[in-house]
Design an enzyme around this catalytic site. Structure first.
Site, PDB file in Angstrom:
ATOM      1  N   GLU A   1      -1.330  -1.396  -4.738  1.00 45.99           N
ATOM      2  CA  GLU A   1      -2.550  -0.618  -4.915  1.00 45.99           C
ATOM      3  C   GLU A   1      -2.333   0.446  -5.975  1.00 45.99           C
ATOM      4  OE1 GLU A   1      -5.177   2.438  -2.290  1.00 45.99           O
ATOM      5  OE2 GLU A   1      -4.683   0.505  -1.342  1.00 45.99           O
TER       6      GLU A   1
ATOM      7  N   ASP B   1      -2.354   0.984   7.513  1.00 49.56           N
ATOM      8  CA  ASP B   1      -1.553   0.831   6.290  1.00 49.56           C
ATOM      9  C   ASP B   1      -1.183  -0.634   6.058  1.00 49.56           C
ATOM     10  OD1 ASP B   1      -1.325   3.664   5.498  1.00 49.56           O
ATOM     11  OD2 ASP B   1      -0.256   3.847   7.397  1.00 49.56           O
TER      12      ASP B   1
ATOM     13  N   ASP C   1       0.880  -1.167   0.000  1.00 47.11           N
ATOM     14  CA  ASP C   1       0.000   0.000   0.000  1.00 47.11           C
ATOM     15  C   ASP C   1       0.918   1.217   0.000  1.00 47.11           C
ATOM     16  OD1 ASP C   1      -2.198   1.736   0.276  1.00 47.11           O
ATOM     17  OD2 ASP C   1      -2.007   1.705   2.461  1.00 47.11           O
TER      18      ASP C   1
END
Length: 182
Positions: A69, A141, A7
């Site tokens: 992502e 996160d 991420d």
């Protein structure tokens, strides 16, 4: 198969590693790489820290594949550009580590993990905890990174089989609001 999920973020990049055996998911590791100790104006130094951190995670856990992502435009164009550079550092680290890279939108991850695309951070954390049978909630996160890895575990095999039959190509009409599909 072992999957490394990322991420990306310029201040905090989350990572998550899961093992997949059929439909069974097992937690391996997760955490964050933070660049907040460096001066905010030292963009090259922060990008190097992200690159080195992701490379170290890949070397330590030896994943078979990775998933990142996809970042979209925020309301602040400058933030979007900086986030894109952090994502580029992450992608470069994964490719340098000779890992295949899959990309998923936040919407795709939220649907795969929580069942709907408008899930909040707390819902993602709770579902990741439940899916991986963790004793506590992962950080936001790290939970997003684990969610990306879980998404790849669920979707990656099907996408690979489709790609064997017909090459996947990005098409303008395949784009949809909140994400992109290949």
């Amino acid at each position: 198969m072992r999957i490394l999920g990322i991420d990306p973020g310029l201040q905090t990049t989350g990572f998550g590693v899961v093992d997949v055996d059929g439909h069974r998911l097992s937690y391996v590791a997760s955490g964050t790489i933070r660049t907040t100790a460096l001066d905010r104006g030292d963009l090259p130094g922060r990008l190097k820290l992200l690159f080195d951190g992701i490379t170290e995670v890949a070397q330590r856990y030896q994943p078979d594949s990775s998933a990142v992502e996809i970042v979209f435009v925020n309301t602040n164009p400058q933030s979007t550009l900086l986030l894109g550079q952090a994502r580029g550092a992450a992608l470069a680290a994964l490719v340098t580590s000779l890992l295949p890279v899959a990309e998923y939108t936040a919407l795709q991850m939220k649907k795969a993990v929580a069942g709907h695309g408008r899930a909040g951070k707390d819902q993602i954390q709770a579902m990741v905890q439940r899916l991986l049978q963790l004793p506590g909630l992962p950080g936001p996160d790290a939970a997003d990174a684990l969610g990306i890895a879980i998404t790849h575990a669920h979707v990656g095999a099907a996408m690979a089989r489709i790609a064997e039959v017909t090459p996947l190509q990005r098409r303008q009409h395949a784009m949809y609001k909140g994400g992109r599909s290949y």
